[in-house]
Design an enzyme around this catalytic site. Sequence first.
Site, PDB file in Angstrom:
ATOM      1  N   ARG A  60      -2.112   0.188 -14.543  1.00  0.00           N
ATOM      2  CA  ARG A  60      -3.337   0.335 -14.641  1.00  0.00           C
ATOM      3  C   ARG A  60      -3.810   0.123 -16.174  1.00  0.00           C
ATOM      4  NH1 ARG A  60      -3.016   3.549  -9.992  1.00  0.00           N
ATOM      5  NH2 ARG A  60      -4.419   2.548  -8.145  1.00  0.00           N
ATOM      6  N   LYS A 101      -5.542   7.879 -10.628  1.00  0.00           N
ATOM      7  CA  LYS A 101      -6.543   7.601  -9.730  1.00  0.00           C
ATOM      8  C   LYS A 101      -6.336   8.210  -8.529  1.00  0.00           C
ATOM      9  CE  LYS A 101      -9.033   3.527  -7.710  1.00  0.00           C
ATOM     10  NZ  LYS A 101      -9.059   2.197  -7.636  1.00  0.00           N
ATOM     11  N   ARG A 181      -3.078  -6.788 -13.315  1.00  0.00           N
ATOM     12  CA  ARG A 181      -2.625  -5.975 -12.327  1.00  0.00           C
ATOM     13  C   ARG A 181      -2.640  -6.765 -10.886  1.00  0.00           C
ATOM     14  NH1 ARG A 181      -1.659  -0.666 -10.394  1.00  0.00           N
ATOM     15  NH2 ARG A 181      -2.728  -0.070  -8.761  1.00  0.00           N
ATOM     16  N   HIS A 204      -0.538   2.648  -4.742  1.00  0.00           N
ATOM     17  CA  HIS A 204      -1.449   2.651  -3.639  1.00  0.00           C
ATOM     18  C   HIS A 204      -0.978   3.612  -2.711  1.00  0.00           C
ATOM     19  CE1 HIS A 204      -3.315  -1.467  -4.497  1.00  0.00           C
ATOM     20  NE2 HIS A 204      -3.774  -0.394  -5.281  1.00  0.00           N
ATOM     21  N   TYR A 214      -6.372  -6.465  -2.753  1.00  0.00           N
ATOM     22  CA  TYR A 214      -5.637  -7.380  -3.049  1.00  0.00           C
ATOM     23  C   TYR A 214      -5.282  -8.726  -1.964  1.00  0.00           C
ATOM     24  CZ  TYR A 214      -4.756  -4.477  -6.923  1.00  0.00           C
ATOM     25  OH  TYR A 214      -4.918  -3.572  -8.058  1.00  0.00           O
TER      26      TYR A 214
END
Length: 237
Positions: A60, A101, A181, A204, A214
């Site tokens: 990221r 994140k 990304r 993820h 995505y």
Amino acid sequence: MAQKRDMVKRNVVQLCEVPIGQDGRPSKSLTFDQVEAVLKASENTPMYAYIVLSLLIGARTEELRALTWDHVDLVGKPDAVPVVLPSISVWRSVREGGDTKTKKSRRTLAMPTRCVEALKVHRDYQEAKRKLAGKKWQEHGLVFASLVGTELDSHNVRRSFRRVVKAAGLNAKEWTPREMRHSVVSVLSASGVKIEDIARLVGHSSTTVTETVYRHQIVPVMQHAAITMDDIFPVAS
């Protein structure tokens, strides 16, 4: 909770009108040819290593801005069995509090040779910047820093990235750094990499997140299954 505790007789929030938000801009990704063009255009620019890492390992942009040299291994363990490739450890971001994140976003990413070579060149470039800045340099150990060693601003990264995109022959206003990304997911999926592996790479928490965020970049599983079945049960000529 105030109603339950009999502190108020009425929930005043129920009198408010909830504003209607705007739809976010649909995500998109660069094609393979566009990725090649952006990589080529970024050569000999201060953004080269940043763009190479973004497009080849899917970190990221907020993770790269917080990356420090002590979390970069440019050598690995070539004599180990199995071989340990050079890598970066993504443990922090520029998000509030410095955390990534999610917990699964804390990961170590093996680097392709192109990333390693780009970082070596970038390290020399940064050393030249440090000498030029002299006493103005503020050492924070950042891999990607400003001209005086401080953390990069997101707006500056965006502007620099768009200059590269324009040089690559694309409409700069249509692209942002985060879409590099998305492009990683697209290229890997088109190359047959399993979605489970892609999810781990991009940090993820599950493949569901990868498929949801995505979905336009992922090659449909059904398509892969159909092609496989054609190989197993070919049509008689």
